[in-house]
Structure formats: structure tokens, C-alpha cells
Design a protein around this motif. Sequence first.
Motif, PDB file in Angstrom:
ATOM      1  N   SER A 102       0.824  -1.203   0.000  1.00 14.28           N
ATOM      2  CA  SER A 102       0.000   0.000   0.000  1.00 14.28           C
ATOM      3  C   SER A 102       0.859   1.254   0.000  1.00 14.28           C
ATOM      4  O   SER A 102       0.512   2.260  -0.626  1.00 14.28           O
ATOM      5  CB  SER A 102      -0.928   0.005   1.219  1.00 14.28           C
ATOM      6  OG  SER A 102      -1.911  -0.993   1.116  1.00 14.28           O
ATOM      7  N   LEU A 103       1.980   1.188   0.690  1.00 13.93           N
ATOM      8  CA  LEU A 103       2.870   2.351   0.729  1.00 13.93           C
ATOM      9  C   LEU A 103       3.376   2.677  -0.663  1.00 13.93           C
ATOM     10  O   LEU A 103       3.394   3.846  -1.083  1.00 13.93           O
ATOM     11  CB  LEU A 103       4.038   2.081   1.672  1.00 13.93           C
ATOM     12  CG  LEU A 103       5.071   3.202   1.806  1.00 13.93           C
ATOM     13  CD1 LEU A 103       4.425   4.455   2.374  1.00 13.93           C
ATOM     14  CD2 LEU A 103       6.232   2.750   2.689  1.00 13.93           C
ATOM     15  N   MET A 104       3.766   1.664  -1.420  1.00 13.81           N
ATOM     16  CA  MET A 104       4.253   1.893  -2.776  1.00 13.81           C
ATOM     17  C   MET A 104       3.157   2.484  -3.651  1.00 13.81           C
ATOM     18  O   MET A 104       3.396   3.408  -4.441  1.00 13.81           O
ATOM     19  CB  MET A 104       4.752   0.582  -3.386  1.00 13.81           C
ATOM     20  CG  MET A 104       5.987   0.009  -2.702  1.00 13.81           C
ATOM     21  SD  MET A 104       7.397   1.130  -2.744  1.00 13.81           S
ATOM     22  CE  MET A 104       7.700   1.204  -4.507  1.00 13.81           C
ATOM     23  N   GLY A 105       1.936   1.980  -3.507  1.00 10.76           N
ATOM     24  CA  GLY A 105       0.844   2.507  -4.294  1.00 10.76           C
ATOM     25  C   GLY A 105       0.514   3.940  -3.938  1.00 10.76           C
ATOM     26  O   GLY A 105       0.186   4.756  -4.807  1.00 10.76           O
ATOM     27  N   ALA A 157      -0.266   7.756  -8.871  1.00  8.45           N
ATOM     28  CA  ALA A 157      -0.591   8.671  -9.971  1.00  8.45           C
ATOM     29  C   ALA A 157       0.379   8.519 -11.129  1.00  8.45           C
ATOM     30  O   ALA A 157      -0.009   8.620 -12.304  1.00  8.45           O
ATOM     31  CB  ALA A 157      -0.602  10.116  -9.468  1.00  8.45           C
ATOM     32  N   MET A 158       1.654   8.272 -10.839  1.00  6.08           N
ATOM     33  CA  MET A 158       2.637   8.113 -11.900  1.00  6.08           C
ATOM     34  C   MET A 158       2.396   6.839 -12.694  1.00  6.08           C
ATOM     35  O   MET A 158       2.761   6.757 -13.868  1.00  6.08           O
ATOM     36  CB  MET A 158       4.049   8.100 -11.319  1.00  6.08           C
ATOM     37  CG  MET A 158       4.504   9.451 -10.796  1.00  6.08           C
ATOM     38  SD  MET A 158       4.286  10.782 -12.010  1.00  6.08           S
ATOM     39  CE  MET A 158       5.290  10.203 -13.361  1.00  6.08           C
ATOM     40  N   SER A 159       1.767   5.834 -12.070  1.00 11.97           N
ATOM     41  CA  SER A 159       1.517   4.593 -12.808  1.00 11.97           C
ATOM     42  C   SER A 159       0.562   4.837 -13.964  1.00 11.97           C
ATOM     43  O   SER A 159       0.665   4.197 -15.012  1.00 11.97           O
ATOM     44  CB  SER A 159       0.958   3.521 -11.862  1.00 11.97           C
ATOM     45  OG  SER A 159      -0.312   3.904 -11.364  1.00 11.97           O
ATOM     46  N   GLY A 160      -0.367   5.772 -13.781  1.00  6.88           N
ATOM     47  CA  GLY A 160      -1.250   6.109 -14.885  1.00  6.88           C
ATOM     48  C   GLY A 160      -0.495   6.762 -16.025  1.00  6.88           C
ATOM     49  O   GLY A 160      -0.737   6.474 -17.201  1.00  6.88           O
ATOM     50  N   GLY A 208       5.038  -4.618  -4.692  1.00 14.25           N
ATOM     51  CA  GLY A 208       4.126  -3.486  -4.745  1.00 14.25           C
ATOM     52  C   GLY A 208       4.138  -2.802  -6.099  1.00 14.25           C
ATOM     53  O   GLY A 208       3.100  -2.318  -6.576  1.00 14.25           O
ATOM     54  N   VAL A 209       5.304  -2.758  -6.749  1.00 13.72           N
ATOM     55  CA  VAL A 209       5.396  -2.200  -8.106  1.00 13.72           C
ATOM     56  C   VAL A 209       4.592  -3.068  -9.070  1.00 13.72           C
ATOM     57  O   VAL A 209       3.854  -2.564  -9.934  1.00 13.72           O
ATOM     58  CB  VAL A 209       6.864  -2.099  -8.543  1.00 13.72           C
ATOM     59  CG1 VAL A 209       6.968  -1.611  -9.986  1.00 13.72           C
ATOM     60  CG2 VAL A 209       7.637  -1.173  -7.604  1.00 13.72           C
TER      61      VAL A 209
END
Length: 393
Positions: free
Chosen positions: A54-57, A62-65, A108-109
Motif C-alpha cells: 500500500s505504501l508503494m501505491g 498517480a505516476m503509474s497512470g 508493490g510495483v
Amino acid sequence: MTQSFRIFLQVILLWVAGLGAATQFAKIAVAFDAVGALYPGYGDSIGWLLSIISLMGAVLGAMSGAITAQFGPVRLLVFGLLLGGVVSVFQSTIPGFHVMLGSRIIEGVSHLAIVVAAPTLIAQITRGAARNAAMVLWSSFFGVAFALNAWFGLPLIQRFGLADFFMGHGFLMALIAGLVALFPPKVPPIATERHGWGPGSILQTHLETYRSPRMAAPAIGWFFYTLTFVSLLAILPGRMPDDQSVLVASLMPLAGIVLSWIAVPVLLTFLTAVTVVNLGFAAGMAALALLFFGAPLPIVGIALFAVLGLVQGGSFAAVPQLNGSARDQALSYGAMAQMGNAGNLLGTPVLLAILWRAGEGSMFVAVLVFYAAAIAAHLFLSLRRRSSPDDLD
């Protein structure tokens, strides 16, 4: 094979990818006692093995989008599945605690890549009522995965051990990655401009996403949902009689899934997705209010999680309804991932702090305030969208 049947199979495959991603949480949460037994000297830190994803998310969501828009959702999904498979196979060696913790950060990534790329693809390959139904199906992946892991995972762990369970999960992730690579959804490239990934670009992506009343709206509502979902699922059973707690704990998330599957597609035929979300929050407030009139907590708990299914299904359906381009959808799903993980991180400690310091009644009042704030935020963002000429609401 007809085109519609092919799309149906691809939606199911993408949903199964989501089950694999949710199992990255569930394999630790469901078997938490067994995981703790592996590292007896780290009792106070075992919780990090669950929450570090959860911390990684929360940091990178936002950058994953933006990354999805830059490199394409199919490639990102295959990467996330393969990375998750490799990490899970490595975890089957049961390394030392700190190495396991590091592997969970990498996992998490993987999780983030899957939960942003898969719904973006579903939104691109479906249309109309089929899209609404597909997004409602996708929204159930977390609850379904936890139920499956509780029903089938725990017996497998008891028979074969955690190492074999992790190994099996790793191979399943690799298998799903292979199927996605062999039968990729056919989607056009996402139109986007190439840019760097320095602090300035990261800040710009966050500002663009959260300043938009379309891209940000599903994520803001999702934050308040996740702020209470996992935390109440953990706290409420312990407030009930022992002979009811296990049954109620299993029924609460299932009630939400069932209502989401049955009611949300019907409601979306004549209501906007945001209206469905607000209806779910309002119904949740009504269910909680029954406690102050003497209603039994087990009944209220099941009713609350049932109506929260409207928030669950409506929130994911809101992304393609509010955002027309694949790029904006990817950014919006990235924001949902970020806010959802932030809610998961904060929810349990916040509600427990209120419970311990001010009592059970104050905790439920806080939940009522959270849901009221979610409705207010959605109404405010809806007003902002109506003032825009390209309104999609």
C-alpha cells in the motif's frame, strides 16, 4: 469466434489478472498467523509485510497512470504479471525477514502495474452496457480474491505449507502473463507526449490529475471508501459475539460483491456512475445510523458492506464515464490506485485511535463524517464539471 465473445474472454482474463494482483495482499493477510510464525523475532514488524504494498501505491499511484499512457497498458500488464510471478517464486524460498520485506516492496510495483493497466484495457475494449457490467466485475476482484484465498488458500497452506503456496501463486501469475501476451486486447496506442520522469514531471502529472474534476473524482471518493473498508472489516468482527464474528466477517465483503454485481449494472442504465456512488455512501450512512436506534451490530455490519458495493462498482464505472480518452482513463485509474492505497494505509490506525480514545460510538460518528465528506466532494466536483463545456457527467 465472434468479436463479442473474444472481448468477453479477454475481460475475464483481465479480471483473473486482478485476482492474481489481489492475492499479493491476500496471501499475507489470510495466512497472517502462519507468516508471523516464520519470523518469530519480528512480531512488532510483521504488519509491514502486508502494508508495504500500500505504501508503494500511495507514493507511485498517480505516476503509474502516466507510465501506462507512455508505454501502453498491454506491455505494462505483462510486465507487472511477470514481475509478480518472479517475486512470488523467490518468496517461496522463505528468505530472511528484511529480504522478504524488500521483495514485498518490489511486489508493490507489480501490483500497481496490474491494477492500473487491466481496468484501462477493460475500459478500452468495452462499450455501453457491456462496459458498465465489465467494470462492476472488475471492481469485485479484491473481495473475490480474499474469499477464494480464505476458502481454498488456507487449506492448501495447511496441507503443503506457505512455500508451495507462494510458488503456486508465482506460476499462476506467469501463466496469466503468457495468456495476455498470446491473446492481447487490441487497443490503439494511447496518445501522449514524451516527457522525462524527473521531479518536475512527477509534480506536473499529479497537478494535472488532481486539478481535473473528471480524472480526480473517482479517486477522491475511493479514498473515503478505502479509508473505512479494510479497517471496518478488521475491527467490526472483534466487536461482535464470538459465535457470530467469523460468519459476519465472511458475509460482509460477499454482501458487497453480490449487491454490486446485481444492482450496479441496473442502476447505471438510468443513473450516472457518480450518482450511484453517492447513493452507496448515503445508504451506508443510513445503515450506520441504525446503530444509534438499537439495531444489532452484525445486521448493521452486513447491511453496511452490502450498500458499499454500490460505491465499489460505481467508482470504477465512473472512470470511463467521466474520461473519454484512454490517456485520461489511465491517469484516473492511477489516481484511484494512489488514493485507495492511501486510504488502506490510514484507515485502520485512524479508526483504532478514535475507538481507543473516544469509544465505539465516536468511531461510527467518524465513519459517518467520512461518508458525508465523500458525498460533498463528489457534489463539488460535479458542479465543477457542469461548468466545463466538454462535460461528460
